[in-house]
Structure formats: structure tokens, C-alpha cells
Design a protein around this motif. Structure first.
Motif, PDB file in Angstrom:
ATOM      1  N   ARG A 194       0.821  -1.220   0.000  1.00 30.05           N
ATOM      2  CA  ARG A 194       0.000   0.000   0.000  1.00 30.05           C
ATOM      3  C   ARG A 194       0.850   1.264   0.000  1.00 30.05           C
ATOM      4  O   ARG A 194       0.311   2.363  -0.153  1.00 30.05           O
ATOM      5  N   ASP A 195       2.158   1.118   0.146  1.00 27.40           N
ATOM      6  CA  ASP A 195       3.055   2.278   0.098  1.00 27.40           C
ATOM      7  C   ASP A 195       3.712   2.451  -1.271  1.00 27.40           C
ATOM      8  O   ASP A 195       4.514   3.370  -1.454  1.00 27.40           O
ATOM      9  N   ARG A 232      -5.002   3.830   4.156  1.00 30.09           N
ATOM     10  CA  ARG A 232      -3.756   3.601   3.419  1.00 30.09           C
ATOM     11  C   ARG A 232      -4.041   3.264   1.957  1.00 30.09           C
ATOM     12  O   ARG A 232      -3.333   3.715   1.060  1.00 30.09           O
ATOM     13  N   LEU A 292      -2.963   5.373  -1.422  1.00 32.90           N
ATOM     14  CA  LEU A 292      -2.364   4.722  -2.592  1.00 32.90           C
ATOM     15  C   LEU A 292      -3.177   5.017  -3.849  1.00 32.90           C
ATOM     16  O   LEU A 292      -2.605   5.289  -4.915  1.00 32.90           O
TER      17      LEU A 292
END
Length: 292
Positions: free
Chosen positions: A70-71, A201, A205
Motif C-alpha cells: 500500500r506504500d 492507506r 495509494l
């Protein structure tokens, strides 16, 4: 192998004889493993039988890899593909190395190749030639129609999606977006928010990916590229994507295949299997690239 501070776990499968080429496969969106659930193994088996080695890895934070998927927007995923390519060469792979990206992964591998990843060819498998906003709007409309919504309700849902996109671009939080949609009476089901994200999160994204435009990378591609689609894809706008590839990739480098009866995974039938001509199209393209 490592990509920056992350460790990526993957597999390299070799055919019985020396490979004519090596294909690094990257999955679609979400928390995908090196197998892209059950999708990649069938493709891998076809390639191995044709003398092509196949590599793939778990996304960040999935399977044996560290970090969190998700990063990682398109650029960060492209960094991981480039790192995997470098690792394969460092481990002694000498056959021509190509990259294959499914769906969102199509953006990723084109981005990686355009930024100097050590690849000899690129395959975009159901990869959109349009932005995420255009692709997601197309997909959501088809989801709504399959659910039986009448035309006016589909129009209202897509208006809600447009509001969500504007909120993402403004930097609104997920909670703020839900409040805004509720105030406008656009928070019914299917929800234009839950279509994009389940938590904060994933919302962040989605904001990163929404801003990705594949056109600059497509224009920078300097190696052969195959854009492969199923004609019945309801996730990616095939006709619009084909026009974009034709407009933005050098014609001498571009091959396009749209296979009849294929869905987003270029599969058909019951149970789902790769459509006729899929494996032949892949192998023919890879073989031609391995001879240049």
C-alpha cells in the motif's frame, strides 16, 4: 533480492534446455504474490514448455517480501521491477530479459522500461493505455451494469466517482470523502469509494496511482512492446487503450493483439482458461525478440 531497503522474495523457473529468453512477470493491483493468485502458473507452464525461463516476485509486504504494497505507487513498483531485473542479471541470467505486467502491472513494466531497466522487450497484458481515472470509471460502470442498475442509477454512480476523484486530487481524507458523498446522497451501493479503497492507506495509494499518466513512459519506450488484450475485457477500455498505444509508442516497436473471447485475464470458457492463441502470441513475440 533487494529494492532499496526492501527485500523481495521471488522465484526463477528454468526450462529443461538453455532458455531462449527470460521473462520477469509482475502482477496486477492489490496484495499480489509471485503467482498473481492462480493466474501466472498456467502462463508460466506454457512459457517453460517453449524454452522461456520465467521469474516473478511477491509484492512488498506479501508472501516473503518485506514492506507494504500500500506504500508503493507505479513508480515505486517500477523500482522493484528494475531491481529484480538487475538481480537476475547479477545471478548470471544471460538470455534476453523481458518484462510482463498484468493489468496495473502493465503501467509498472512500461514505466520501468522507460526509466532504463535492463530489459530487451516489454509485454503489457491487459494493461491500460489510459490513466487510472479513465480506466476505473470504465470498470465501475461495467460493474454497475452487471449488477442490474438502470441507466440513470449508473449515471449517478459515475457522478459519485467523479466527485471521489476530485476529492482524492484535493488531498481529502477517506473520512472526509465519505462525509461529502453522504451529504450529496451518493453513498449507495456499489460505492465509488469502496471500489477504490477499503481503508485510509489504500485511499492514499489510490491517490498516488490516480495521478499516473502512462503516456510519457510509452513515448520513451526504446524496445519492442506487445500490448495484449482480451476483446471482452470489462475492466480496461480496450479500444481507447489500443488508440493510445498506437499514438504514443513508435510503430516499429509496437505489436498489438486483441484476442476474441478473452476477458480481463484473456481467459474464457467455464472453467476459465487462456483463450485460443494466447500462448502462441506470447511465445511468438518473445521468440522474435530473442533473435534480435
Amino acid at each position: 533480492m533487494r529494492s532499496g531497503s526492501f527485500r523481495l522474495a521471488g522465484t526463477l523457473s528454468n526450462p529443461v534446455e538453455s532458455p531462449i529468453a527470460t521473462l520477469l512477470m509482475h502482477p496486477g493491483s492489490g496484495p499480489s504474490t509471485r503467482d498473481n493468485d492462480v493466474y501466472f502458473p498456467e502462463i508460466r507452464a506454457h512459457l517453460l514448455r517453449s524454452g522461456i525461463a520465467v521469474a516473478s516476485f511477491d509484492k512488498r509486504g506479501v508472501g516473503g517480501s518485506t514492506g507494504d504494497w500500500r506504500d508503493a505507487g507505479i513508480v515505486e513498483q517500477a523500482d522493484d521491477v528494475a531491481a529484480a531485473g538487475d538481480a537476475l542479471i547479477g545471478e548470471g541470467v544471460t538470455s534476453p530479459l523481458g518484462v510482463f505486467g498484468h493489468s496495473q502491472g502493465g503501467w509498472v513494466v512500461i514505466e520501468a522500461a522507460s526509466r532504463g531497466a535492463p530489459v530487451a522487450f516489454v509485454i503489457s497484458n491487459s494493461g491500460p493505455g489510459v490513466t487510472a481515472g479513465v480506466q476505473d470509471r470504465f470498470s465501475l460502470g461495467n460493474v454497475a451494469r452487471r449488477a442490474g442498475l438502470k441507466s440513470s442509477d449508473v449515471d449517478e454512480l459515475l457522478h459519485g466517482f467523479d466527485v471521489v476523484v476530485a476529492l482524492l486530487r484535493s488531498g481529502a481524507s477517506l473520512a472526509e470523502a465519505r462525509t461529502r458523498l453522504g451529504a450529496l446522497g451518493l453513498d449507495g451501493e456499489p460505492s465509488p469509494i469502496s471500489f477504490l479503497a477499503d481503508d485510509e492507506r489504500e485511499w492514499n495509494l489510490a491517490g498516488l496511482i490516480l495521478e499516473h499518466d502512462p503516456v510519457p513512459a510509452m513515448r520513451s519506450i526504446g524496445v519492442p512492446l506487445l500490448a495484449l488484450f482480451g476483446a471482452d475485457d470489462e475492466v480496461v477500455p480496450v479500444d481507447e487503450s489500443v488508440r493510445s498505444f498506437r499514438s504514443n509508442v513508435h510503430p516499429q516497436l509496437l505489436s498489438i493483439a486483441v484476442l476474441a473471447g478473452g476477458d480481463h485475464r484473456v481467459q474464457g470458457g467455464n472453467p476459465k482458461r487462456l483463450v485460443d492463441g494466447y500462448a502462441r502470441t506470447l511465445v511468438r513475440f518473445i521468440s522474435s525478440c530473442s533473435r534480435t
